[in-house]
Design an enzyme around this catalytic site. Structure first.
Site, PDB file in Angstrom:
ATOM      1  N   TRP A 116      45.323  -5.073   9.151  1.00  0.00           N
ATOM      2  CA  TRP A 116      45.411  -5.795   7.884  1.00  0.00           C
ATOM      3  C   TRP A 116      45.562  -7.299   8.091  1.00  0.00           C
ATOM      4  O   TRP A 116      45.025  -8.091   7.315  1.00  0.00           O
ATOM      5  CB  TRP A 116      46.589  -5.261   7.068  1.00  0.00           C
ATOM      6  CG  TRP A 116      46.922  -6.108   5.878  1.00  0.00           C
ATOM      7  CD1 TRP A 116      48.032  -6.874   5.702  1.00  0.00           C
ATOM      8  CD2 TRP A 116      46.127  -6.278   4.691  1.00  0.00           C
ATOM      9  NE1 TRP A 116      47.995  -7.526   4.485  1.00  0.00           N
ATOM     10  CE2 TRP A 116      46.835  -7.179   3.841  1.00  0.00           C
ATOM     11  CE3 TRP A 116      44.904  -5.783   4.261  1.00  0.00           C
ATOM     12  CZ2 TRP A 116      46.349  -7.564   2.589  1.00  0.00           C
ATOM     13  CZ3 TRP A 116      44.416  -6.169   3.014  1.00  0.00           C
ATOM     14  CH2 TRP A 116      45.133  -7.051   2.197  1.00  0.00           C
ATOM     15  N   ILE A 132       0.834  -1.206   0.000  1.00  0.00           N
ATOM     16  CA  ILE A 132       0.000   0.000   0.000  1.00  0.00           C
ATOM     17  C   ILE A 132       0.867   1.254   0.000  1.00  0.00           C
ATOM     18  O   ILE A 132       0.636   2.197  -0.762  1.00  0.00           O
ATOM     19  CB  ILE A 132      -0.933   0.011   1.233  1.00  0.00           C
ATOM     20  CG1 ILE A 132      -1.850  -1.218   1.213  1.00  0.00           C
ATOM     21  CG2 ILE A 132      -1.746   1.298   1.271  1.00  0.00           C
ATOM     22  CD1 ILE A 132      -2.790  -1.282   0.040  1.00  0.00           C
ATOM     23  N   HIS A 159      44.195  -9.097  10.318  1.00  0.00           N
ATOM     24  CA  HIS A 159      42.849  -9.628  10.547  1.00  0.00           C
ATOM     25  C   HIS A 159      42.133  -9.790   9.214  1.00  0.00           C
ATOM     26  O   HIS A 159      41.519 -10.835   8.945  1.00  0.00           O
ATOM     27  CB  HIS A 159      42.068  -8.698  11.468  1.00  0.00           C
ATOM     28  CG  HIS A 159      40.598  -9.015  11.553  1.00  0.00           C
ATOM     29  ND1 HIS A 159      40.100 -10.198  12.059  1.00  0.00           N
ATOM     30  CD2 HIS A 159      39.505  -8.287  11.163  1.00  0.00           C
ATOM     31  CE1 HIS A 159      38.784 -10.202  11.998  1.00  0.00           C
ATOM     32  NE2 HIS A 159      38.397  -9.053  11.450  1.00  0.00           N
ATOM     33  N   HIS A 188      41.901  -5.089  14.769  1.00  0.00           N
ATOM     34  CA  HIS A 188      41.224  -4.821  13.496  1.00  0.00           C
ATOM     35  C   HIS A 188      42.190  -4.192  12.494  1.00  0.00           C
ATOM     36  O   HIS A 188      41.996  -3.074  12.020  1.00  0.00           O
ATOM     37  CB  HIS A 188      40.020  -3.907  13.723  1.00  0.00           C
ATOM     38  CG  HIS A 188      38.884  -4.568  14.434  1.00  0.00           C
ATOM     39  ND1 HIS A 188      38.657  -4.399  15.788  1.00  0.00           N
ATOM     40  CD2 HIS A 188      37.911  -5.401  13.994  1.00  0.00           C
ATOM     41  CE1 HIS A 188      37.591  -5.101  16.139  1.00  0.00           C
ATOM     42  NE2 HIS A 188      37.122  -5.728  15.080  1.00  0.00           N
TER      43      HIS A 188
END
Length: 556
Positions: free
Chosen positions: A302, A111, A304, A300
């Protein structure tokens, strides 16, 4: 005479009602326009004031995402908070991300979509009797829609949103329609003003983020680029025995200066470069640029990204992922794994929001602040001169690849993972009980979508399923990052959560909670989706036993 008195009486009653409605509309307008410019704040006000004005049970406000050709409601139900899954409810507060409240559907379905396309109000006494009604949303929310008033919101003659009021007994009246239309005009003006303000603020913060990135990251070393492009691709399996196994400890076995060479090998071995007709030199430049995009944070970083991509490679080569979803999806998954944490700041989404960072200003209204930044940076690097892996891909396929990368990187937000757990469970049950040739194209497409999201989560968490030497080392790196955030919070006069507090954190206890409520459920799903990867589930269980032993030893 009596008739005349009745007419006068009714006229007086109508005038009183009209004045009350007029006063209410003016008050609603005052509240609506008295905003800070924040889109979320404005949407909440629109929803709240629509309910007050029409007497509806619930309301929603749909915005338009032209890029994805969808309508979406950021704040669908102002009265009820989303209920977490059983696993999510059991998580420690520090590991329990909030699920998304965003609901999306195609711009040609339902709708609200009809009203958006036609620009005409629609008032239904019984929504389920209208063939255009999309009952899927009731299925998601658990709410049962009866009466429905849907009103377009215009700005400069263009529909920019849709207001939807639900469930007023016995139905919405003509007066509700008139009030709703009048209110929609005010909402359109306020939304336009807020969007303009948001764009201006975002432009300022985009510039600030760009300057931060330029100040942090270096340019590619031309000598390194020349050396890598001139030498042949290394034989990874000969140089790093066990590379194509799920237990391979990439962080410990592969030196940093060999990771680009390994990535080139994996791109070629998976035939991604051949598929996209990407020159080898372009791939190397992309990888070097992406590597420089990662910051020197404890976890966190490279290495990883490399470990996550290597796990994806093994799933594709040895565990049936390639057969399950096809090369096009595997290619997007591999690139997504490489870019999924680029320019990570070593802090969480919640930290970014509370700090009022430029990233939070840019992305908090959409959710998944860091994941959206990682996505933006990955796509940006793909546009850097000489780095576009997709330069030779047909335009129709190009858009599909970018959409897959977008889905994959955003799927690494644990909030997104929790939000689709029930759908993933239902999909796996269907695959286990239904022959492949009995699935409809829509069901196959849905399964591929959910499997890819699951693969991203599993690859991102894969360190939990490595041998203890690697798994315990990575845990220390994660806590070094968590504690650094806690130090920043303490310096701001805030009390860190246990997981970020180096003075009180109980690592074994926290790791057990993470394994039980995040890692183990994800790898159980992985075992069902890709049975050849079931060994990872066993490795997670063995690591859990080691953490339990550490906890038991610390408590004696």
């Amino acid at each position: 005479m009596i008739q005349r008195h009745l007419e006068l009486g009714l006229s007086h009653i109508y005038s009183i009602r009209a004045k009350r409605r007029s006063d209410l509309l003016l008050e609603v307008a005052r509240k609506l326009l008295d905003t800070s410019g924040e889109i979320d704040d404005l949407l909440k006000r629109i929803v709240a004031q629509t309910r007050e004005l029409t007497g509806a049970d619930r309301c929603s406000f749909f915005l338009v995402d032209k890029e994805r050709n969808e309508l979406y409601a950021k704040i669908f139900d102002l009265n009820a908070e989303p209920q977490p899954t059983t696993d999510q409810a059991a998580l420690p507060a520090s590991l329990n991300p909030q699920p998304s409240t965003e609901i999306r559907f195609p711009i040609n379905r339902g709708i609200a979509a009809h009203v958006y396309q036609t620009g005409e109000l629609l008032n239904l006494e019984n929504a389920y009797k209208n063939e255009m009604f999309n009952s899927d949303i009731d299925g998601v929310t658990g709410f049962v829609t009866t009466s429905l008033l849907t009103i377009p919101v215009f700005n400069n003659g263009e529909v920019i949103g849709v207001i939807q009021a639900m469930n007023k007994a016995p139905r919405f009246t003509k007066a509700d329609e008139a009030d709703g239309v009048a209110f929609a005009v005010l909402a359109g003006l306020a939304l336009h003003q807020s969007l303009m303000m948001e764009e201006r603020v975002k432009a300022e913060h985009h510039a600030k983020v760009a300057l931060e990135i330029l100040a942090y990251h270096r340019q590619i070393n031309p000598e390194q680029l020349s050396a890598l492009t001139s030498e042949p691709t290394i034989d990874v399996h000969a140089k790093f025995p066990g590379f194509a196994t799920l237990s391979f400890q990439g962080r410990l076995a592969v030196p940093l200066d060999q990771t680009i060479r390994c990535c080139v090998f994996m791109l070629e071995d998976l035939e991604i470069l051949q598929r996209w007709r990407t020159p080898r030199e372009t791939a190397i430049k992309f990888l070097l640029t992406l590597q420089l995009g990662y910051r020197d944070v404890p976890y966190h970083n490279w290495m990883h990204a490399f470990s996550v991509a290597q796990f994806c490679y093994v799933l594709a080569r040895k565990a049936g992922l390639l057969e399950a979803v096809g090369l096009d999806e595997v290619a997007a998954l591999f690139i997504s794994c490489l870019g999924h944490d680029v320019d990570h700041r070593g802090t969480t989404n919640n930290f970014q929001k509370l700090a009022g960072s430029s990233l939070a200003t840019l992305y908090s209204s959409m959710g998944s602040v860091l994941e959206r930044h990682h996505l933006a940076q990955t796509l940006y690097i793909l546009q850097v001169d000489g780095c576009n892996l997709l330069a030779n891909v047909e335009s129709s396929e190009y858009r599909k690849v970018l959409d897959r990368i977008r889905r994959n990187i955003l799927a690494t937000d644990l909030a997104s993972h929790f939000a689709i757990q029930k759908r993933t469970e239902a999909m796996l049950v269907q695959r286990e009980t239904t022959a492949p040739d009995q699935l409809t194209p829509t069901e196959k497409s849905n399964a591929t979508h959910l499997i890819c999201c699951l693969i991203m989560t599993a690859c991102d968490l894969s360190d939990a399923g490595k041998p203890w030497e690697s798994a315990s080392l990575v845990a220390e790196l994660i806590y070094a990052e968590f504690f650094a955030q806690g130090d920043l919070e303490r310096a701001r006069g805030e009390k860190p959560m246990e997981i970020n507090d180096r003075t009180t954190a109980n690592k074994p206890k926290l790791q057990l909670g993470f394994i039980d409520h995040v890692a183990m459920p994800a790898f159980k799903f992985l075992s069902r989706a890709l049975p050849l990867a079931s060994e990872v589930e066993g490795a997670v269980l063995r690591n859990r036993q080691r953490w339990q032993a550490l906890l038991d030893g610390s408590s004696t």
